[in-house]
Design a protein around this motif. Structure first.
Motif, short mmCIF file in Angstrom:
data_model
loop_
_atom_site.label_atom_id
_atom_site.label_comp_id
_atom_site.label_asym_id
_atom_site.label_seq_id
_atom_site.Cartn_x
_atom_site.Cartn_y
_atom_site.Cartn_z
N ARG A 62 0.80 -1.22 0.00
CA ARG A 62 0.00 0.00 0.00
C ARG A 62 0.84 1.27 0.00
O ARG A 62 0.31 2.34 -0.13
N TYR A 63 2.13 1.14 0.17
CA TYR A 63 3.05 2.28 0.11
C TYR A 63 2.86 3.29 1.23
O TYR A 63 3.52 4.30 1.26
N GLU A 64 1.97 3.03 2.15
CA GLU A 64 1.74 3.99 3.23
C GLU A 64 2.81 3.84 4.30
O GLU A 64 3.18 2.72 4.66
N GLN A 65 3.32 4.95 4.80
CA GLN A 65 4.39 4.92 5.80
C GLN A 65 3.82 5.30 7.17
O GLN A 65 3.15 6.33 7.30
N TYR A 66 4.10 4.46 8.15
CA TYR A 66 3.60 4.70 9.50
C TYR A 66 4.76 4.82 10.47
O TYR A 66 5.73 4.07 10.38
N PHE A 67 4.61 5.77 11.41
CA PHE A 67 5.68 6.03 12.36
C PHE A 67 5.41 5.37 13.70
O PHE A 67 4.26 5.23 14.13
N GLY A 68 6.50 5.00 14.37
CA GLY A 68 6.42 4.57 15.76
C GLY A 68 6.28 5.77 16.67
O GLY A 68 6.32 6.91 16.21
N PRO A 69 6.13 5.53 17.98
CA PRO A 69 5.91 6.63 18.93
C PRO A 69 7.14 7.51 19.15
O PRO A 69 7.02 8.61 19.67
N GLY A 70 8.31 7.03 18.78
CA GLY A 70 9.52 7.86 18.88
C GLY A 70 10.27 7.70 20.20
O GLY A 70 9.71 7.28 21.22
N THR A 71 11.55 8.04 20.14
CA THR A 71 12.41 8.10 21.33
C THR A 71 12.99 9.49 21.41
O THR A 71 13.61 9.97 20.45
N ARG A 72 12.78 10.14 22.56
CA ARG A 72 13.33 11.48 22.73
C ARG A 72 14.68 11.35 23.43
O ARG A 72 14.74 10.95 24.59
N LEU A 73 15.74 11.69 22.71
CA LEU A 73 17.10 11.54 23.22
C LEU A 73 17.69 12.91 23.56
O LEU A 73 17.67 13.82 22.73
#
Lengths: 111, 112
Positions: free
Chosen positions: B98-109
């Motif tokens: 589907r070519y859709e890109q999904y992000f994880g919740p992230g890490t704040r460093l």
């Protein structure tokens, strides 16, 4: 190589419309649109593939002009929840599989 | 349904210390995986991407490296952190269908 977005920032009153543009100097394979709220990860809105299609998602829609290598995101009858930073991400014909993001457009909707 | 996990959520590390951030995806197979970094108030900078196990493409020369030891696992590492490595690190995946890109919740460093 990074796509250009305009405007950099926009302030709307609830119910007003806005258009955010994303343009590239290289041939595009696809354009992705995302919204990011402060402190959160970007959320996928829609993707437009080469072919000049237009897509819709509730009151948010987008178009892709292959001839101009440009995409526009249309927000109609804006709601407070639309506030955030909007990013376009582009995949180029010569390097698809790799999404490069524009600098973002900050959108604030006020009552 | 597909989900993407990242950990830790936040991290404070001294300059010169090592780094290891992990990202895993569930509910899909053979996804394209990506690492992005976002400095405060800035856009998303692509760091690495991978189209398969052991296949890593680097976008920015720096003191970071990435590895993909398993199909749905993507790791970002550094041997010695710099102050400029501070930021919001985001992992993303793309479905080949589907070519859709999904992000994880992230890490704040934060590097101090």
């Amino acid at each position: 190589q990074q796509p250009v977005q305009s405007p950099q920032a926009v302030i709307l009153r609830e119910g007003e419309d806005a258009v955010i543009n994303c343009s590239s100097s290289k041939a595009l394979y696809s354009v992705h649109w995302y919204r990011q709220k402060h402190g959160e990860a970007p959320v996928f809105l829609m993707i437009l593939l080469k072919g000049g299609e237009q897509k819709g998602h509730e009151k948010i829609s987008a178009s892709f002009n292959e001839k101009k290598q440009q995409s526009s995101l249309y927000l109609t009858a804006s709601q407070l929840s639309y506030s955030g930073t909007y990013f376009c991400g582009t995949e180029y014909e010569t390097s698809y599989d790799k999404v490069i993001f524009g600098p973002g457009t900050s959108l604030s909707v006020i009552p | 349904s597909q989900t993407i996990h990242q950990w830790p959520a936040t991290l404070v590390q001294p300059v010169g210390s090592p780094l290891s951030l992990e990202c895993t995806v569930e509910g899909t197979s053979n996804p394209n995986l990506y690492w992005y970094r976002q400095a405060a108030g800035r856009g998303l900078q692509l760091l690495f991407y991978s189209v398969g196990i052991g296949q890593i493409s680097s976008e920015v020369p720096q003191n970071l490296s990435a590895s993909r030891p398993q199909d749905r696992q993507f790791i970002l590492s550094s041997k010695k952190l710099l102050l400029s490595d501070s930021g919001f690190y985001l992992c993303a995946w793309v479905s080949g269908e589907r070519y859709e890109q999904y992000f994880g919740p992230g890490t704040r460093l934060t590097v101090t």
